[in-house]
Design a protein around this motif. Sequence first.
Motif, PDB file in Angstrom:
ATOM      1  N   SER A 115       0.859  -1.179   0.000  1.00 42.78           N
ATOM      2  CA  SER A 115       0.000   0.000   0.000  1.00 42.78           C
ATOM      3  C   SER A 115       0.898   1.232   0.000  1.00 42.78           C
ATOM      4  O   SER A 115       1.952   1.232   0.646  1.00 42.78           O
ATOM      5  CB  SER A 115      -0.893   0.020   1.237  1.00 42.78           C
ATOM      6  OG  SER A 115      -1.751  -1.092   1.266  1.00 42.78           O
ATOM      7  N   ASN A 143      -4.374   1.085  -2.170  1.00 42.70           N
ATOM      8  CA  ASN A 143      -3.937  -0.276  -1.875  1.00 42.70           C
ATOM      9  C   ASN A 143      -3.067  -0.814  -3.009  1.00 42.70           C
ATOM     10  O   ASN A 143      -2.837  -0.141  -4.017  1.00 42.70           O
ATOM     11  CB  ASN A 143      -5.127  -1.179  -1.552  1.00 42.70           C
ATOM     12  CG  ASN A 143      -5.931  -1.564  -2.770  1.00 42.70           C
ATOM     13  OD1 ASN A 143      -5.830  -0.939  -3.819  1.00 42.70           O
ATOM     14  ND2 ASN A 143      -6.737  -2.588  -2.633  1.00 42.70           N
ATOM     15  N   TYR A 183      -7.270  -0.580  -6.450  1.00 43.70           N
ATOM     16  CA  TYR A 183      -8.734  -0.621  -6.481  1.00 43.70           C
ATOM     17  C   TYR A 183      -9.378   0.057  -5.282  1.00 43.70           C
ATOM     18  O   TYR A 183     -10.594   0.270  -5.267  1.00 43.70           O
ATOM     19  CB  TYR A 183      -9.225  -2.065  -6.582  1.00 43.70           C
ATOM     20  CG  TYR A 183      -8.934  -2.724  -7.910  1.00 43.70           C
ATOM     21  CD1 TYR A 183      -8.864  -4.105  -8.015  1.00 43.70           C
ATOM     22  CD2 TYR A 183      -8.716  -1.968  -9.061  1.00 43.70           C
ATOM     23  CE1 TYR A 183      -8.603  -4.719  -9.226  1.00 43.70           C
ATOM     24  CE2 TYR A 183      -8.440  -2.571 -10.273  1.00 43.70           C
ATOM     25  CZ  TYR A 183      -8.392  -3.957 -10.361  1.00 43.70           C
ATOM     26  OH  TYR A 183      -8.124  -4.558 -11.550  1.00 43.70           O
ATOM     27  N   TYR A 184      -8.594   0.362  -4.259  1.00 43.95           N
ATOM     28  CA  TYR A 184      -9.139   1.031  -3.082  1.00 43.95           C
ATOM     29  C   TYR A 184      -8.255   2.213  -2.734  1.00 43.95           C
ATOM     30  O   TYR A 184      -7.030   2.095  -2.686  1.00 43.95           O
ATOM     31  CB  TYR A 184      -9.202   0.071  -1.892  1.00 43.95           C
ATOM     32  CG  TYR A 184      -9.573   0.751  -0.599  1.00 43.95           C
ATOM     33  CD1 TYR A 184      -8.597   1.059   0.351  1.00 43.95           C
ATOM     34  CD2 TYR A 184     -10.889   1.110  -0.333  1.00 43.95           C
ATOM     35  CE1 TYR A 184      -8.926   1.705   1.532  1.00 43.95           C
ATOM     36  CE2 TYR A 184     -11.226   1.758   0.852  1.00 43.95           C
ATOM     37  CZ  TYR A 184     -10.243   2.057   1.778  1.00 43.95           C
ATOM     38  OH  TYR A 184     -10.581   2.705   2.937  1.00 43.95           O
ATOM     39  N   TYR A 210      -8.320   5.883  -0.101  1.00 44.49           N
ATOM     40  CA  TYR A 210      -8.998   6.581   0.991  1.00 44.49           C
ATOM     41  C   TYR A 210      -8.277   7.899   1.219  1.00 44.49           C
ATOM     42  O   TYR A 210      -7.053   7.950   1.160  1.00 44.49           O
ATOM     43  CB  TYR A 210      -8.950   5.718   2.256  1.00 44.49           C
ATOM     44  CG  TYR A 210      -9.497   6.392   3.490  1.00 44.49           C
ATOM     45  CD1 TYR A 210      -8.654   6.798   4.521  1.00 44.49           C
ATOM     46  CD2 TYR A 210     -10.859   6.619   3.629  1.00 44.49           C
ATOM     47  CE1 TYR A 210      -9.145   7.417   5.656  1.00 44.49           C
ATOM     48  CE2 TYR A 210     -11.362   7.243   4.762  1.00 44.49           C
ATOM     49  CZ  TYR A 210     -10.500   7.638   5.764  1.00 44.49           C
ATOM     50  OH  TYR A 210     -10.994   8.256   6.877  1.00 44.49           O
ATOM     51  N   SER A 239      -7.660  -1.054   3.286  1.00 42.85           N
ATOM     52  CA  SER A 239      -9.025  -1.489   3.026  1.00 42.85           C
ATOM     53  C   SER A 239      -9.943  -0.646   3.895  1.00 42.85           C
ATOM     54  O   SER A 239      -9.469   0.090   4.762  1.00 42.85           O
ATOM     55  CB  SER A 239      -9.177  -2.979   3.374  1.00 42.85           C
ATOM     56  OG  SER A 239      -9.129  -3.147   4.781  1.00 42.85           O
ATOM     57  N   PRO A 240     -11.248  -0.759   3.698  1.00 42.60           N
ATOM     58  CA  PRO A 240     -12.160  -0.008   4.579  1.00 42.60           C
ATOM     59  C   PRO A 240     -11.974  -0.343   6.061  1.00 42.60           C
ATOM     60  O   PRO A 240     -12.271   0.484   6.925  1.00 42.60           O
ATOM     61  CB  PRO A 240     -13.537  -0.436   4.073  1.00 42.60           C
ATOM     62  CG  PRO A 240     -13.317  -0.743   2.628  1.00 42.60           C
ATOM     63  CD  PRO A 240     -11.960  -1.382   2.575  1.00 42.60           C
ATOM     64  N   ARG A 244      -7.441   1.368   7.294  1.00 45.47           N
ATOM     65  CA  ARG A 244      -7.269   2.536   6.436  1.00 45.47           C
ATOM     66  C   ARG A 244      -5.836   3.052   6.367  1.00 45.47           C
ATOM     67  O   ARG A 244      -5.537   3.896   5.534  1.00 45.47           O
ATOM     68  CB  ARG A 244      -8.226   3.641   6.885  1.00 45.47           C
ATOM     69  CG  ARG A 244      -9.668   3.302   6.533  1.00 45.47           C
ATOM     70  CD  ARG A 244     -10.628   4.370   6.918  1.00 45.47           C
ATOM     71  NE  ARG A 244     -11.929   4.136   6.303  1.00 45.47           N
ATOM     72  CZ  ARG A 244     -13.030   4.782   6.624  1.00 45.47           C
ATOM     73  NH1 ARG A 244     -12.994   5.721   7.554  1.00 45.47           N
ATOM     74  NH2 ARG A 244     -14.162   4.519   6.015  1.00 45.47           N
TER      75      ARG A 244
END
Length: 128
Positions: free
Chosen positions: A33, A52, A56-57, A59, A104-105, A108
Amino acid sequence: QVQLVESGGGLVQAGGSLRLSCAASRLTFSSYSMGWFRQAPGKEREFVGVINSNGYYAYYADSVKGRFTIARDNAKNMAYLQMNSLKPEDTAVYYCAAEPRPASPSLRLNSRLAYRYWGQGTQVTVSS
């Protein structure tokens, strides 16, 4: 040893844009990440955003949401921070950081303590 090298900083007028780059070497980049942080004079280093390992992710801190975008190119071992609608309060030294855990959610990675490797930083100055 692992190297992260930021570039692309500079002086820009309020409302302008900059794209920062982070070149990574001596790590399996696609497994990490990548986070961005910033530190203004006299202030703590603060979280800007994270992406990430597969891109795809992502924040973002509330202060930059909708203005900044993080991207990565795993084939080139590069991460990017696109900064639009810059404000004088965005003035800071910007750092990229790498962490092997997947953002990830539920994880974070929005703390500077979460990251294993850091770059040396690049200065961004936004004039009013």
